[in-house]
Design a protein around this motif. Structure first.
Motif, PDB file in Angstrom:
ATOM      1  N   ARG A   1       0.841  -1.187   0.000  1.00  0.00           N
ATOM      2  CA  ARG A   1       0.000   0.000   0.000  1.00  0.00           C
ATOM      3  C   ARG A   1       0.880   1.242   0.000  1.00  0.00           C
ATOM      4  O   ARG A   1       2.006   1.223   0.485  1.00  0.00           O
ATOM      5  CB  ARG A   1      -0.916   0.014   1.237  1.00  0.00           C
ATOM      6  CG  ARG A   1      -1.835  -1.175   1.337  1.00  0.00           C
ATOM      7  CD  ARG A   1      -2.884  -1.216   0.224  1.00  0.00           C
ATOM      8  NE  ARG A   1      -3.747  -0.042   0.267  1.00  0.00           N
ATOM      9  CZ  ARG A   1      -4.825   0.081   1.058  1.00  0.00           C
ATOM     10  NH1 ARG A   1      -5.160  -0.902   1.866  1.00  0.00           N
ATOM     11  NH2 ARG A   1      -5.550   1.177   1.024  1.00  0.00           N
ATOM     12  N   GLY A   2       0.337   2.325  -0.531  1.00  0.00           N
ATOM     13  CA  GLY A   2       1.107   3.554  -0.575  1.00  0.00           C
ATOM     14  C   GLY A   2       0.232   4.747  -0.869  1.00  0.00           C
ATOM     15  O   GLY A   2      -1.005   4.660  -0.804  1.00  0.00           O
ATOM     16  N   ILE A   3       0.863   5.849  -1.196  1.00  0.00           N
ATOM     17  CA  ILE A   3       0.144   7.093  -1.472  1.00  0.00           C
ATOM     18  C   ILE A   3       0.611   7.665  -2.802  1.00  0.00           C
ATOM     19  O   ILE A   3       1.735   7.414  -3.244  1.00  0.00           O
ATOM     20  CB  ILE A   3       0.370   8.146  -0.356  1.00  0.00           C
ATOM     21  CG1 ILE A   3       1.875   8.481  -0.214  1.00  0.00           C
ATOM     22  CG2 ILE A   3      -0.203   7.658   0.971  1.00  0.00           C
ATOM     23  CD1 ILE A   3       2.160   9.662   0.707  1.00  0.00           C
ATOM     24  N   VAL A   4      -0.260   8.420  -3.434  1.00  0.00           N
ATOM     25  CA  VAL A   4       0.083   9.179  -4.635  1.00  0.00           C
ATOM     26  C   VAL A   4      -0.202  10.642  -4.340  1.00  0.00           C
ATOM     27  O   VAL A   4      -1.322  11.001  -3.957  1.00  0.00           O
ATOM     28  CB  VAL A   4      -0.726   8.718  -5.865  1.00  0.00           C
ATOM     29  CG1 VAL A   4      -0.382   9.575  -7.078  1.00  0.00           C
ATOM     30  CG2 VAL A   4      -0.469   7.249  -6.160  1.00  0.00           C
ATOM     31  N   VAL A   5       0.817  11.475  -4.497  1.00  0.00           N
ATOM     32  CA  VAL A   5       0.652  12.925  -4.343  1.00  0.00           C
ATOM     33  C   VAL A   5       0.728  13.531  -5.742  1.00  0.00           C
ATOM     34  O   VAL A   5       1.776  13.470  -6.386  1.00  0.00           O
ATOM     35  CB  VAL A   5       1.746  13.523  -3.439  1.00  0.00           C
ATOM     36  CG1 VAL A   5       1.530  15.023  -3.263  1.00  0.00           C
ATOM     37  CG2 VAL A   5       1.768  12.826  -2.083  1.00  0.00           C
ATOM     38  N   PRO A   6      -0.377  14.079  -6.245  1.00  0.00           N
ATOM     39  CA  PRO A   6      -0.348  14.637  -7.610  1.00  0.00           C
ATOM     40  C   PRO A   6       0.657  15.776  -7.726  1.00  0.00           C
ATOM     41  O   PRO A   6       0.948  16.480  -6.755  1.00  0.00           O
ATOM     42  CB  PRO A   6      -1.778  15.146  -7.816  1.00  0.00           C
ATOM     43  CG  PRO A   6      -2.602  14.446  -6.787  1.00  0.00           C
ATOM     44  CD  PRO A   6      -1.689  14.213  -5.621  1.00  0.00           C
ATOM     45  N   ALA A   7       1.192  15.924  -8.908  1.00  0.00           N
ATOM     46  CA  ALA A   7       2.118  17.024  -9.161  1.00  0.00           C
ATOM     47  C   ALA A   7       1.421  18.360  -8.923  1.00  0.00           C
ATOM     48  O   ALA A   7       0.265  18.542  -9.300  1.00  0.00           O
ATOM     49  CB  ALA A   7       2.643  16.957 -10.589  1.00  0.00           C
TER      50      ALA A   7
ATOM     51  N   GLU B   1       4.790  14.229 -10.011  1.00  0.00           N
ATOM     52  CA  GLU B   1       3.969  13.332  -9.196  1.00  0.00           C
ATOM     53  C   GLU B   1       4.860  12.521  -8.268  1.00  0.00           C
ATOM     54  O   GLU B   1       5.979  12.142  -8.625  1.00  0.00           O
ATOM     55  CB  GLU B   1       3.181  12.386 -10.101  1.00  0.00           C
ATOM     56  CG  GLU B   1       2.288  11.414  -9.347  1.00  0.00           C
ATOM     57  CD  GLU B   1       1.550  10.471 -10.272  1.00  0.00           C
ATOM     58  OE1 GLU B   1       0.422  10.814 -10.688  1.00  0.00           O
ATOM     59  OE2 GLU B   1       2.103   9.391 -10.593  1.00  0.00           O
ATOM     60  N   VAL B   2       4.364  12.234  -7.067  1.00  0.00           N
ATOM     61  CA  VAL B   2       5.125  11.464  -6.091  1.00  0.00           C
ATOM     62  C   VAL B   2       4.317  10.229  -5.708  1.00  0.00           C
ATOM     63  O   VAL B   2       3.147  10.327  -5.329  1.00  0.00           O
ATOM     64  CB  VAL B   2       5.439  12.285  -4.823  1.00  0.00           C
ATOM     65  CG1 VAL B   2       6.253  11.454  -3.839  1.00  0.00           C
ATOM     66  CG2 VAL B   2       6.194  13.565  -5.195  1.00  0.00           C
ATOM     67  N   ARG B   3       4.949   9.078  -5.821  1.00  0.00           N
ATOM     68  CA  ARG B   3       4.325   7.814  -5.444  1.00  0.00           C
ATOM     69  C   ARG B   3       5.162   7.201  -4.326  1.00  0.00           C
ATOM     70  O   ARG B   3       6.323   6.858  -4.528  1.00  0.00           O
ATOM     71  CB  ARG B   3       4.243   6.876  -6.653  1.00  0.00           C
ATOM     72  CG  ARG B   3       3.453   7.467  -7.810  1.00  0.00           C
ATOM     73  CD  ARG B   3       3.561   6.635  -9.069  1.00  0.00           C
ATOM     74  NE  ARG B   3       2.874   5.373  -8.982  1.00  0.00           N
ATOM     75  CZ  ARG B   3       1.590   5.177  -9.292  1.00  0.00           C
ATOM     76  NH1 ARG B   3       0.851   6.193  -9.724  1.00  0.00           N
ATOM     77  NH2 ARG B   3       1.040   3.992  -9.184  1.00  0.00           N
ATOM     78  N   GLY B   4       4.580   7.112  -3.130  1.00  0.00           N
ATOM     79  CA  GLY B   4       5.287   6.565  -1.980  1.00  0.00           C
ATOM     80  C   GLY B   4       4.737   5.208  -1.608  1.00  0.00           C
ATOM     81  O   GLY B   4       3.520   5.003  -1.621  1.00  0.00           O
TER      82      GLY B   4
END
Length: 268
Positions: A12-18, A60-63
């Protein structure tokens, strides 16, 4: 987000839009960062979230939560070969979601994993950043690492450590994985940035210097005065410098693999 690894573990993770401060120029291309946390950390921790939101100004950041951490399944292999599959799955998922230019950014354990994945993974990034990376295994030179090894190498530590940290430990390594310093030379010609603080209380500067020597002359190295360790040592200005390095290095159309890596103008 949820991604599945090649060995069947759901992460599982998070996506922070650009949140780009300006439209992309004609010679720029969008970036996607895959952000990999340190041992016992997760995407829910405030320092990780702060770093993700700063990098979102550049793409975009995908953690991801590594296996055995946070909301992910499985049990942690403490930065071994299992975690390479985790970063591999995150890069694959980013490509599947339309990312054209992927930059992996690893911190502490995640930095060692990101270096190893960029060297031997199936889904390689376009650039890799290692922050507070370990160079070799079984580090006992510092008090914090003696505590970590005590948790991993004793029966009492393996019983009590997970209760305190909230992680799920996997079985000890049956075979010793190749250490980051043994594989880092294979990353080239992929651009590599190594970031390390001179106040890192886990891994002294000898680690980044050993990695830099092994990686070769094309590597960019920042030894940061006053910086501590990984997520907790990261400041907003330093995170912005990393974002600028990525933008200037692989965020431009027309760069070839053998082109010289542009320098960061803010770095002495």
């Amino acid at each position: 987000m949820t991604v599945r690894t090649a060995d069947g573990v759901d992460l599982r993770g998070i996506v922070v839009p650009a949140a780009l401060p300006r439209p992309l120029g004609g010679d720029e291309r969008p970036l996607t960062f895959v952000l990999a946390h340190g041992f016992t950390n997760s995407t829910a921790r405030a320092p990780f979230r702060r770093l993700a939101h700063v990098l979102a100004a550049f793409g975009e950041v995908r953690g991801l939560d590594f296996r055995g951490h946070g909301r992910s399944g499985g049990a942690t292999g403490v930065g071994g070969d299992d975690e390479v599959l985790d970063v591999d799955a995150a890069v694959r998922a980013a490509r599947a979601a339309g990312a054209g230019t992927v930059v992996t950014v690893g911190l502490s354990m995640g930095a060692g994993v990101a270096l190893r994945q960029a060297a031997v993974g199936e889904h390689r990034p376009d650039a890799v950043v290692g922050v507070s990376a370990v160079s070799r295994w079984y580090v006992r030179d510092t008090v914090p690492m003696r505590r970590v090894n005590g948790m991993l190498e004793t029966g009492l530590g393996r019983r009590l450590g997970p209760r305190v940290t909230g992680i799920r430990l996997g079985a000890p390594w049956a075979e010793l994985p190749a250490a980051p310093v043994q594989l880092v030379s294979r990353i080239a010609p992929t651009p590599l940035l190594l970031v390390h603080g001179d106040r890192d209380h886990y891994f002294p500067l000898e680690h980044v210097r050993a990695l830099a020597r092994a990686a070769g002359p094309g590597t960019t190295v920042w030894e940061v005065p006053g910086m501590g360790h990984a997520e907790s040592g990261m400041t907003v200005p330093l995170a912005e410098r990393i974002g600028r390095w990525a933008r200037e290095t692989v965020g431009r159309v027309g760069l070839c693999d053998d082109a010289p890596v542009p320098s960061d103008p803010s770095h002495p």
